[in-house]
Design an enzyme around this catalytic site. Structure first.
Site, PDB file in Angstrom:
ATOM      1  N   ALA A 282     -52.072  86.327  73.034  1.00  0.00           N
ATOM      2  CA  ALA A 282     -51.037  85.030  73.335  1.00  0.00           C
ATOM      3  C   ALA A 282     -49.700  85.616  73.927  1.00  0.00           C
ATOM      4  O   ALA A 282     -49.213  86.347  73.355  1.00  0.00           O
ATOM      5  CB  ALA A 282     -51.101  84.207  72.247  1.00  0.00           C
TER       6      ALA A 282
ATOM      7  N   PRO B  16     -48.564  88.004  68.789  1.00  0.00           N
ATOM      8  CA  PRO B  16     -48.088  87.890  70.398  1.00  0.00           C
ATOM      9  C   PRO B  16     -48.393  89.031  71.006  1.00  0.00           C
ATOM     10  O   PRO B  16     -48.499  90.107  70.499  1.00  0.00           O
ATOM     11  CB  PRO B  16     -46.827  87.651  70.148  1.00  0.00           C
ATOM     12  CG  PRO B  16     -46.623  87.012  68.657  1.00  0.00           C
ATOM     13  CD  PRO B  16     -47.454  87.624  67.753  1.00  0.00           C
ATOM     14  N   CYS B  17     -48.642  88.877  72.280  1.00  0.00           N
ATOM     15  CA  CYS B  17     -48.998  89.915  72.944  1.00  0.00           C
ATOM     16  C   CYS B  17     -47.754  91.202  72.943  1.00  0.00           C
ATOM     17  O   CYS B  17     -48.108  92.230  72.949  1.00  0.00           O
ATOM     18  CB  CYS B  17     -48.945  89.712  74.488  1.00  0.00           C
ATOM     19  SG  CYS B  17     -48.972  90.736  75.752  1.00  0.00           S
ATOM     20  N   PHE B  18     -46.480  90.746  72.748  1.00  0.00           N
ATOM     21  CA  PHE B  18     -45.370  91.483  72.867  1.00  0.00           C
ATOM     22  C   PHE B  18     -45.127  91.976  71.607  1.00  0.00           C
ATOM     23  O   PHE B  18     -44.169  92.829  71.378  1.00  0.00           O
ATOM     24  CB  PHE B  18     -44.201  90.950  73.538  1.00  0.00           C
ATOM     25  CG  PHE B  18     -44.115  90.777  74.794  1.00  0.00           C
ATOM     26  CD1 PHE B  18     -43.312  91.813  75.723  1.00  0.00           C
ATOM     27  CD2 PHE B  18     -44.868  89.729  75.516  1.00  0.00           C
ATOM     28  CE1 PHE B  18     -43.442  91.839  76.964  1.00  0.00           C
ATOM     29  CE2 PHE B  18     -44.804  89.820  77.001  1.00  0.00           C
ATOM     30  CZ  PHE B  18     -44.318  90.703  77.699  1.00  0.00           C
TER      31      PHE B  18
ATOM     32  N   LYS C  51     -41.351  96.656  73.800  1.00  0.00           N
ATOM     33  CA  LYS C  51     -42.393  96.118  75.131  1.00  0.00           C
ATOM     34  C   LYS C  51     -41.499  95.285  75.878  1.00  0.00           C
ATOM     35  O   LYS C  51     -40.852  94.475  75.322  1.00  0.00           O
ATOM     36  CB  LYS C  51     -43.420  95.649  74.397  1.00  0.00           C
ATOM     37  CG  LYS C  51     -44.504  95.407  75.482  1.00  0.00           C
ATOM     38  CD  LYS C  51     -45.788  94.810  74.935  1.00  0.00           C
ATOM     39  CE  LYS C  51     -47.256  94.330  75.843  1.00  0.00           C
ATOM     40  NZ  LYS C  51     -48.159  94.130  75.090  1.00  0.00           N
TER      41      LYS C  51
END
Length: 252
Positions: A73, A132-134, A148
Protein backbone atom coordinates in the site's frame (compact mmCIF):
# COMPACT_ATOMS: atom_id res chain seq x y z
CA UNK A 1 4.73 14.83 -20.05
CA UNK A 2 3.31 16.37 -16.84
CA UNK A 3 -0.36 15.67 -16.16
CA UNK A 4 -2.55 17.82 -13.93
CA UNK A 5 -3.79 16.24 -10.67
CA UNK A 6 -6.42 13.55 -11.16
CA UNK A 7 -8.33 10.99 -9.12
CA UNK A 8 -6.89 7.58 -8.38
CA UNK A 9 -9.02 5.72 -10.93
CA UNK A 10 -8.18 8.24 -13.65
CA UNK A 11 -4.44 8.00 -12.97
CA UNK A 12 -4.46 4.19 -13.08
CA UNK A 13 -6.71 4.10 -16.15
CA UNK A 14 -4.35 6.43 -17.99
CA UNK A 15 -1.32 4.33 -17.06
CA UNK A 16 -3.10 1.24 -18.42
CA UNK A 17 -3.98 3.15 -21.58
CA UNK A 18 -0.35 4.14 -22.07
CA UNK A 19 0.73 0.53 -21.64
CA UNK A 20 -1.70 -0.47 -24.40
CA UNK A 21 -0.37 2.28 -26.65
CA UNK A 22 3.22 1.21 -26.06
CA UNK A 23 2.32 -2.37 -26.98
CA UNK A 24 0.76 -1.28 -30.26
CA UNK A 25 3.13 1.50 -31.33
CA UNK A 26 6.49 0.52 -29.83
CA UNK A 27 6.74 3.93 -28.16
CA UNK A 28 8.37 4.59 -24.79
CA UNK A 29 6.29 7.05 -22.77
CA UNK A 30 7.50 8.79 -19.61
CA UNK A 31 4.87 10.66 -17.60
CA UNK A 32 4.73 12.63 -14.38
CA UNK A 33 1.50 13.23 -12.51
CA UNK A 34 -0.03 14.00 -9.12
CA UNK A 35 -3.27 13.36 -7.22
CA UNK A 36 -6.41 15.42 -6.59
CA UNK A 37 -6.84 14.17 -3.01
CA UNK A 38 -5.12 11.77 -0.60
CA UNK A 39 -5.37 8.33 -2.20
CA UNK A 40 -4.64 4.91 -0.79
CA UNK A 41 -3.41 2.64 -3.56
CA UNK A 42 -3.29 -1.11 -3.11
CA UNK A 43 -0.96 -3.53 -4.85
CA UNK A 44 -2.53 -5.75 -7.50
CA UNK A 45 -2.26 -8.89 -5.36
CA UNK A 46 -2.41 -7.31 -1.91
CA UNK A 47 -5.01 -8.66 0.52
CA UNK A 48 -7.10 -5.67 1.59
CA UNK A 49 -10.68 -6.83 2.11
CA UNK A 50 -11.63 -6.84 5.82
CA UNK A 51 -8.32 -5.25 6.73
CA UNK A 52 -9.07 -1.53 6.28
CA UNK A 53 -11.52 0.64 8.21
CA UNK A 54 -13.85 1.78 5.44
CA UNK A 55 -15.71 4.12 7.77
CA UNK A 56 -12.49 5.91 8.68
CA UNK A 57 -11.46 6.10 5.02
CA UNK A 58 -14.81 7.69 4.14
CA UNK A 59 -14.72 10.04 7.14
CA UNK A 60 -11.33 11.37 6.06
CA UNK A 61 -12.41 11.55 2.40
CA UNK A 62 -9.56 9.39 1.20
CA UNK A 63 -9.78 7.88 -2.27
CA UNK A 64 -8.92 4.18 -2.74
CA UNK A 65 -7.70 2.47 -5.91
CA UNK A 66 -6.05 -0.85 -6.71
CA UNK A 67 -3.03 -0.59 -8.99
CA UNK A 68 -2.36 -2.79 -12.03
CA UNK A 69 1.12 -3.34 -10.54
CA UNK A 70 2.07 -5.33 -7.46
CA UNK A 71 3.61 -4.33 -4.16
CA UNK A 72 2.24 -2.90 -0.94
CA UNK A 73 0.00 0.00 0.00
CA UNK A 74 0.94 3.61 -0.73
CA UNK A 75 -0.62 6.87 0.40
CA UNK A 76 -0.41 9.24 -2.55
CA UNK A 77 -0.65 12.90 -1.69
CA UNK A 78 2.39 15.11 -1.22
CA UNK A 79 4.47 13.36 -3.84
CA UNK A 80 5.45 13.25 -7.50
CA UNK A 81 4.43 10.12 -9.37
CA UNK A 82 6.23 8.95 -12.51
CA UNK A 83 5.21 6.25 -14.96
CA UNK A 84 6.99 4.54 -17.84
CA UNK A 85 5.12 2.55 -20.47
CA UNK A 86 7.15 0.69 -23.08
CA UNK A 87 7.25 -2.40 -25.27
CA UNK A 88 8.87 -5.37 -23.54
CA UNK A 89 10.72 -8.15 -25.30
CA UNK A 90 10.75 -11.66 -23.87
CA UNK A 91 14.56 -11.56 -23.77
CA UNK A 92 14.75 -8.42 -21.60
CA UNK A 93 15.24 -9.15 -17.93
CA UNK A 94 13.12 -7.31 -15.38
CA UNK A 95 16.30 -6.02 -13.74
CA UNK A 96 17.45 -4.40 -17.01
CA UNK A 97 14.38 -2.21 -17.30
CA UNK A 98 14.51 -1.28 -13.59
CA UNK A 99 18.14 -0.22 -13.94
CA UNK A 100 17.46 1.83 -17.08
CA UNK A 101 14.63 3.69 -15.37
CA UNK A 102 16.71 4.10 -12.20
CA UNK A 103 19.43 5.85 -14.21
CA UNK A 104 16.89 8.44 -15.34
CA UNK A 105 15.47 8.87 -11.85
CA UNK A 106 18.90 9.19 -10.23
CA UNK A 107 20.00 11.74 -12.82
CA UNK A 108 16.81 13.73 -12.31
CA UNK A 109 17.27 13.69 -8.54
CA UNK A 110 20.88 14.82 -8.96
CA UNK A 111 19.70 17.77 -11.07
CA UNK A 112 17.51 18.76 -8.12
CA UNK A 113 20.47 18.47 -5.75
CA UNK A 114 19.39 15.20 -4.08
CA UNK A 115 22.02 12.62 -3.15
CA UNK A 116 20.33 9.28 -3.84
CA UNK A 117 21.50 5.78 -4.69
CA UNK A 118 20.29 2.23 -5.27
CA UNK A 119 19.82 0.09 -2.18
CA UNK A 120 22.21 -2.84 -2.04
CA UNK A 121 22.22 -5.83 0.26
CA UNK A 122 18.75 -4.97 1.54
CA UNK A 123 15.70 -7.17 1.72
CA UNK A 124 14.19 -8.77 -1.32
CA UNK A 125 10.96 -7.31 -2.62
CA UNK A 126 8.50 -7.90 0.25
CA UNK A 127 5.39 -9.97 -0.20
CA UNK A 128 2.11 -8.02 -0.21
CA UNK A 129 1.08 -7.23 3.36
CA UNK A 130 -0.17 -4.46 5.62
CA UNK A 131 3.10 -2.61 6.11
CA UNK A 132 3.45 0.43 3.80
CA UNK A 133 5.50 0.24 0.62
CA UNK A 134 8.01 2.71 2.06
CA UNK A 135 8.66 0.72 5.24
CA UNK A 136 11.76 -0.98 3.86
CA UNK A 137 13.78 -0.55 0.64
CA UNK A 138 14.22 -3.67 -1.46
CA UNK A 139 17.33 -4.43 -3.50
CA UNK A 140 17.70 -1.84 -6.29
CA UNK A 141 15.19 0.67 -4.94
CA UNK A 142 16.26 4.29 -4.51
CA UNK A 143 17.25 5.56 -1.10
CA UNK A 144 18.53 8.79 0.41
CA UNK A 145 20.14 8.97 3.83
CA UNK A 146 19.52 5.25 4.26
CA UNK A 147 15.73 5.56 3.90
CA UNK A 148 13.54 4.75 0.93
CA UNK A 149 12.88 7.77 -1.29
CA UNK A 150 11.26 6.21 -4.38
CA UNK A 151 8.79 3.32 -4.30
CA UNK A 152 8.29 1.61 -7.66
CA UNK A 153 6.40 -1.35 -9.09
CA UNK A 154 6.29 -2.93 -12.53
CA UNK A 155 3.92 -5.16 -14.47
CA UNK A 156 4.48 -6.93 -17.80
CA UNK A 157 1.68 -8.22 -20.00
CA UNK A 158 1.57 -9.23 -23.65
CA UNK A 159 4.87 -7.70 -24.77
CA UNK A 160 4.43 -4.42 -22.89
CA UNK A 161 5.49 -3.10 -19.50
CA UNK A 162 4.32 -0.43 -17.11
CA UNK A 163 6.42 0.84 -14.24
CA UNK A 164 5.24 3.61 -11.98
CA UNK A 165 6.46 4.94 -8.70
CA UNK A 166 6.22 7.62 -6.04
CA UNK A 167 8.86 10.21 -5.17
CA UNK A 168 7.87 11.67 -1.83
CA UNK A 169 7.78 15.42 -1.24
CA UNK A 170 6.61 14.88 2.36
CA UNK A 171 6.11 11.70 4.35
CA UNK A 172 2.40 10.87 4.57
CA UNK A 173 2.94 7.09 4.69
CA UNK A 174 2.25 6.84 8.42
CA UNK A 175 -1.38 7.55 7.63
CA UNK A 176 -1.74 4.05 6.14
CA UNK A 177 -1.50 2.32 9.52
CA UNK A 178 -4.26 4.54 10.92
CA UNK A 179 -6.58 3.37 8.13
CA UNK A 180 -6.23 -0.29 9.05
CA UNK A 181 -8.67 -2.02 11.34
CA UNK A 182 -7.17 -2.16 14.80
CA UNK A 183 -6.88 -5.96 14.71
CA UNK A 184 -4.69 -5.81 11.58
CA UNK A 185 -2.33 -2.99 12.56
CA UNK A 186 1.35 -3.81 12.61
CA UNK A 187 4.23 -1.97 14.22
CA UNK A 188 4.64 1.56 12.90
CA UNK A 189 6.94 1.76 9.92
CA UNK A 190 10.17 3.80 9.97
CA UNK A 191 10.10 7.25 8.42
CA UNK A 192 10.64 7.47 4.67
CA UNK A 193 13.07 9.80 2.93
CA UNK A 194 11.55 12.86 1.25
CA UNK A 195 12.69 15.54 -1.16
CA UNK A 196 11.89 18.13 1.50
CA UNK A 197 14.26 16.55 4.00
CA UNK A 198 16.97 16.03 1.38
CA UNK A 199 16.79 19.60 0.05
CA UNK A 200 15.71 21.55 3.11
CA UNK A 201 12.73 22.85 1.13
CA UNK A 202 9.73 21.43 -0.69
CA UNK A 203 10.15 21.56 -4.49
CA UNK A 204 7.10 21.94 -6.67
CA UNK A 205 5.78 19.08 -8.78
CA UNK A 206 6.60 21.13 -11.86
CA UNK A 207 10.24 21.54 -10.76
CA UNK A 208 10.64 17.81 -10.21
CA UNK A 209 8.93 17.02 -13.52
CA UNK A 210 11.25 19.39 -15.40
CA UNK A 211 14.32 17.71 -13.90
CA UNK A 212 13.06 14.23 -14.82
CA UNK A 213 12.17 15.22 -18.37
CA UNK A 214 15.62 16.79 -18.79
CA UNK A 215 17.11 13.45 -17.75
CA UNK A 216 14.93 11.57 -20.26
CA UNK A 217 16.22 13.78 -23.06
CA UNK A 218 19.81 13.53 -21.84
CA UNK A 219 19.98 9.78 -21.23
CA UNK A 220 17.25 8.17 -23.33
CA UNK A 221 15.92 10.28 -26.20
CA UNK A 222 17.14 13.79 -27.09
CA UNK A 223 14.28 14.04 -29.61
CA UNK A 224 11.54 13.19 -27.10
CA UNK A 225 8.32 15.10 -27.75
CA UNK A 226 5.17 15.70 -25.74
CA UNK A 227 2.29 13.29 -26.24
CA UNK A 228 -1.03 14.77 -27.34
CA UNK A 229 -3.33 13.81 -24.48
CA UNK A 230 -6.27 13.44 -26.86
CA UNK A 231 -4.50 10.43 -28.38
CA UNK A 232 -5.00 8.38 -25.20
CA UNK A 233 -8.25 9.86 -23.92
CA UNK A 234 -10.53 7.18 -25.38
CA UNK A 235 -8.28 4.39 -24.11
CA UNK A 236 -8.24 5.97 -20.66
CA UNK A 237 -12.03 6.21 -20.53
CA UNK A 238 -12.26 2.54 -21.56
CA UNK A 239 -10.31 1.52 -18.43
CA UNK A 240 -12.08 3.83 -15.97
CA UNK A 241 -14.94 1.52 -15.04
CA UNK A 242 -12.53 -1.19 -13.97
CA UNK A 243 -10.57 1.05 -11.59
CA UNK A 244 -13.76 2.59 -10.20
CA UNK A 245 -15.34 -0.82 -9.58
CA UNK A 246 -15.32 -1.88 -5.90
CA UNK A 247 -15.15 -5.50 -7.10
CA UNK A 248 -11.68 -4.73 -8.43
CA UNK A 249 -10.58 -2.50 -5.56
CA UNK A 250 -11.65 -4.96 -2.86
CA UNK A 251 -11.27 -8.16 -4.89
CA UNK A 252 -9.09 -9.71 -2.20
Amino acid sequence: MFIEPRGGAENMARDSALMERARETGEHIFSVYSWQKPTLSLGRNQTARDRYDLGEIQRREIDVVRRPTGGRALLHWREVTYSVAAPASESEMLRESYEAINRILLDGLKRLGVDASEAHGEARTPTPGDMPCFALPAEGELVSGGAKLVGSAQVRENRAMLQHGSILLRDDQGMITSLLLEKTRETSAPAAATLSSALGREPSVEEVAAALFASVRSLADPEATELDESEVRDRTVAHLDNYRNPLWTWRR
